[in-house]
Structure formats: C-alpha cells, structure tokens
Design a protein around this motif. Structure first.
Motif, PDB file in Angstrom:
ATOM      1  N   LYS A 193       0.812  -1.215   0.000  1.00 37.67           N
ATOM      2  CA  LYS A 193       0.000   0.000   0.000  1.00 37.67           C
ATOM      3  C   LYS A 193       0.848   1.268   0.000  1.00 37.67           C
ATOM      4  O   LYS A 193       0.312   2.367   0.119  1.00 37.67           O
ATOM      5  CB  LYS A 193      -0.922   0.001   1.225  1.00 37.67           C
ATOM      6  CG  LYS A 193      -1.955  -1.103   1.213  1.00 37.67           C
ATOM      7  CD  LYS A 193      -2.867  -1.010   2.430  1.00 37.67           C
ATOM      8  CE  LYS A 193      -3.932  -2.104   2.394  1.00 37.67           C
ATOM      9  NZ  LYS A 193      -4.837  -2.034   3.567  1.00 37.67           N
ATOM     10  N   ASN A 194       2.176   1.097  -0.101  1.00 43.64           N
ATOM     11  CA  ASN A 194       3.072   2.270  -0.057  1.00 43.64           C
ATOM     12  C   ASN A 194       2.776   3.160   1.152  1.00 43.64           C
ATOM     13  O   ASN A 194       2.700   4.393   1.033  1.00 43.64           O
ATOM     14  CB  ASN A 194       2.949   3.101  -1.340  1.00 43.64           C
ATOM     15  CG  ASN A 194       3.927   2.661  -2.416  1.00 43.64           C
ATOM     16  OD1 ASN A 194       4.402   1.531  -2.394  1.00 43.64           O
ATOM     17  ND2 ASN A 194       4.219   3.536  -3.349  1.00 43.64           N
ATOM     18  N   THR A 195       2.605   2.544   2.310  1.00 41.81           N
ATOM     19  CA  THR A 195       2.190   3.293   3.491  1.00 41.81           C
ATOM     20  C   THR A 195       2.994   2.866   4.720  1.00 41.81           C
ATOM     21  O   THR A 195       3.268   1.678   4.903  1.00 41.81           O
ATOM     22  CB  THR A 195       0.688   3.099   3.765  1.00 41.81           C
ATOM     23  OG1 THR A 195      -0.055   3.546   2.632  1.00 41.81           O
ATOM     24  CG2 THR A 195       0.238   3.887   4.988  1.00 41.81           C
ATOM     25  N   VAL A 196       3.347   3.863   5.520  1.00 41.14           N
ATOM     26  CA  VAL A 196       3.945   3.633   6.830  1.00 41.14           C
ATOM     27  C   VAL A 196       2.961   4.109   7.881  1.00 41.14           C
ATOM     28  O   VAL A 196       2.319   5.149   7.716  1.00 41.14           O
ATOM     29  CB  VAL A 196       5.284   4.381   6.974  1.00 41.14           C
ATOM     30  CG1 VAL A 196       5.768   4.350   8.416  1.00 41.14           C
ATOM     31  CG2 VAL A 196       6.343   3.758   6.075  1.00 41.14           C
ATOM     32  N   TYR A 197       2.843   3.345   8.951  1.00 39.90           N
ATOM     33  CA  TYR A 197       1.909   3.663  10.027  1.00 39.90           C
ATOM     34  C   TYR A 197       2.669   3.983  11.312  1.00 39.90           C
ATOM     35  O   TYR A 197       3.770   3.491  11.542  1.00 39.90           O
ATOM     36  CB  TYR A 197       0.965   2.496  10.289  1.00 39.90           C
ATOM     37  CG  TYR A 197       0.182   2.063   9.083  1.00 39.90           C
ATOM     38  CD1 TYR A 197       0.582   0.967   8.316  1.00 39.90           C
ATOM     39  CD2 TYR A 197      -0.963   2.754   8.694  1.00 39.90           C
ATOM     40  CE1 TYR A 197      -0.131   0.575   7.197  1.00 39.90           C
ATOM     41  CE2 TYR A 197      -1.685   2.367   7.571  1.00 39.90           C
ATOM     42  CZ  TYR A 197      -1.262   1.284   6.823  1.00 39.90           C
ATOM     43  OH  TYR A 197      -1.967   0.899   5.726  1.00 39.90           O
ATOM     44  N   LEU A 198       2.035   4.779  12.154  1.00 43.06           N
ATOM     45  CA  LEU A 198       2.529   5.002  13.504  1.00 43.06           C
ATOM     46  C   LEU A 198       1.358   4.793  14.454  1.00 43.06           C
ATOM     47  O   LEU A 198       0.463   5.636  14.529  1.00 43.06           O
ATOM     48  CB  LEU A 198       3.126   6.396  13.670  1.00 43.06           C
ATOM     49  CG  LEU A 198       3.795   6.649  15.022  1.00 43.06           C
ATOM     50  CD1 LEU A 198       5.058   5.796  15.151  1.00 43.06           C
ATOM     51  CD2 LEU A 198       4.141   8.131  15.192  1.00 43.06           C
ATOM     52  N   GLN A 199       1.379   3.660  15.128  1.00 44.43           N
ATOM     53  CA  GLN A 199       0.351   3.376  16.125  1.00 44.43           C
ATOM     54  C   GLN A 199       0.805   3.991  17.441  1.00 44.43           C
ATOM     55  O   GLN A 199       1.885   3.661  17.938  1.00 44.43           O
ATOM     56  CB  GLN A 199       0.160   1.865  16.281  1.00 44.43           C
ATOM     57  CG  GLN A 199      -0.840   1.480  17.337  1.00 44.43           C
ATOM     58  CD  GLN A 199      -2.256   1.887  16.995  1.00 44.43           C
ATOM     59  OE1 GLN A 199      -2.696   1.722  15.859  1.00 44.43           O
ATOM     60  NE2 GLN A 199      -2.987   2.426  17.967  1.00 44.43           N
ATOM     61  N   MET A 200      -0.024   4.871  17.981  1.00 37.64           N
ATOM     62  CA  MET A 200       0.322   5.588  19.214  1.00 37.64           C
ATOM     63  C   MET A 200      -0.675   5.219  20.298  1.00 37.64           C
ATOM     64  O   MET A 200      -1.869   5.508  20.171  1.00 37.64           O
ATOM     65  CB  MET A 200       0.319   7.096  18.962  1.00 37.64           C
ATOM     66  CG  MET A 200       1.196   7.508  17.787  1.00 37.64           C
ATOM     67  SD  MET A 200       1.333   9.303  17.617  1.00 37.64           S
ATOM     68  CE  MET A 200      -0.362   9.713  17.246  1.00 37.64           C
ATOM     69  N   ASN A 201      -0.196   4.574  21.328  1.00 37.37           N
ATOM     70  CA  ASN A 201      -1.028   4.176  22.463  1.00 37.37           C
ATOM     71  C   ASN A 201      -0.589   4.913  23.723  1.00 37.37           C
ATOM     72  O   ASN A 201       0.506   5.468  23.765  1.00 37.37           O
ATOM     73  CB  ASN A 201      -0.920   2.669  22.683  1.00 37.37           C
ATOM     74  CG  ASN A 201      -1.395   1.861  21.498  1.00 37.37           C
ATOM     75  OD1 ASN A 201      -2.301   2.268  20.775  1.00 37.37           O
ATOM     76  ND2 ASN A 201      -0.792   0.705  21.283  1.00 37.37           N
ATOM     77  N   SER A 202      -1.449   4.898  24.724  1.00 32.31           N
ATOM     78  CA  SER A 202      -1.146   5.529  26.008  1.00 32.31           C
ATOM     79  C   SER A 202      -0.620   6.951  25.810  1.00 32.31           C
ATOM     80  O   SER A 202       0.404   7.350  26.369  1.00 32.31           O
ATOM     81  CB  SER A 202      -0.097   4.700  26.776  1.00 32.31           C
ATOM     82  OG  SER A 202      -0.553   3.381  26.974  1.00 32.31           O
ATOM     83  N   LEU A 203      -1.344   7.701  25.007  1.00 31.23           N
ATOM     84  CA  LEU A 203      -0.877   9.046  24.659  1.00 31.23           C
ATOM     85  C   LEU A 203      -0.825   9.953  25.878  1.00 31.23           C
ATOM     86  O   LEU A 203      -1.668   9.865  26.786  1.00 31.23           O
ATOM     87  CB  LEU A 203      -1.782   9.643  23.582  1.00 31.23           C
ATOM     88  CG  LEU A 203      -1.500   9.102  22.168  1.00 31.23           C
ATOM     89  CD1 LEU A 203      -2.685   9.353  21.245  1.00 31.23           C
ATOM     90  CD2 LEU A 203      -0.233   9.732  21.612  1.00 31.23           C
ATOM     91  N   LYS A 204       0.174  10.825  25.863  1.00 37.34           N
ATOM     92  CA  LYS A 204       0.398  11.763  26.947  1.00 37.34           C
ATOM     93  C   LYS A 204       0.270  13.196  26.419  1.00 37.34           C
ATOM     94  O   LYS A 204       0.371  13.434  25.218  1.00 37.34           O
ATOM     95  CB  LYS A 204       1.803  11.568  27.529  1.00 37.34           C
ATOM     96  CG  LYS A 204       2.081  10.166  28.043  1.00 37.34           C
ATOM     97  CD  LYS A 204       3.511  10.048  28.546  1.00 37.34           C
ATOM     98  CE  LYS A 204       3.800   8.656  29.089  1.00 37.34           C
ATOM     99  NZ  LYS A 204       5.189   8.526  29.590  1.00 37.34           N
TER     100      LYS A 204
END
Length: 122
Positions: free
Chosen positions: A75-86
């Motif tokens: 998909k020509n895509t990079v993801y950034l999964q962000m959990n427990s955001l501050k």
C-alpha cells in the motif's frame, strides 16, 4: 516528485490511541527507510521513530513501549500506532524518507509535507 502525505491525527484524551498514516507516491518507497517526526509549538522538530526497508525499527526513548511503527509496501504506506498518549505527545507529526549517516538518521531532503496535528487533552 516524491511525496509523502500524512493523515490520521486528531484530538484524543490522555491515555487514548491514534494511528497515523504516511502514504507515499512513486516506486522507491519499498527501498527506503521512513521516519516519523514531530514538532511541538516552540520546539525543534524531533525524530520519533524510523523503519528501514527490512523493517528494522528505532524509537525515541520517550515513546518506546507506547508507539509502534510499521509499513505496508503493498500500500506504499507507513503507520505510527500511538497508544497511552500523553499531553507531551501533542505536536504536528510529519513523515519523511530518512538515511543513516554519521551515527544517526537524517531526512533525505527538505521537502516536508503539511503534517497531521495530534492533540492530547487531559
């Protein structure tokens, strides 16, 4: 012209999650490392995470264990999964091709996209 377009930002409460996407055009995507950067108001842009073409990853110490970078070459895509955001994760997030030299990763050029705003509220 090579372009990376960021999306997926928004407003989220502390402790919540978001997934950012970085969509690339062109055929060079799968051969290149990509980094996610962020810039908070009044602060310098900082490198948050990187992923190489072979999926080796690196993270800023303050996001280790909370953020996960991944890529889908189909998909020509990079993801950034962000959990427990501050609250301190609030920033505009950018993606860019990066290259390793002199002991660190650096952007391959100076053509930044518009980024995507992430706002974490209390």
């Amino acid at each position: 012209q090579v372009q990376l377009v960021e999306s997926g930002g928004g407003l989220v409460q502390a402790g919540g999650s978001l997934r950012l996407s970085c969509a690339a055009s062109g055929s060079i995507f799968r051969f290149n490392a990509v980094g996610w950067y962020r810039q908070a108001p009044g602060k310098q842009r900082e490198l948050v995470a990187t992923i190489t073409s072979s999926r080796t990853t690196n993270y800023l110490d303050s996001v280790k264990g909370r953020f996960t970078i991944s890529r889908d070459n189909g998909k020509n895509t990079v993801y950034l999964q962000m959990n427990s955001l501050k609250l301190e994760d609030t920033a505009v997030y950018y993606c860019h091709y990066v290259r390793w030299y002199s002991g660190g990763y650096f952007p391959t050029g100076d053509n930044w996209g518009q980024g995507t705003q992430v706002t974490v509220s209390s």
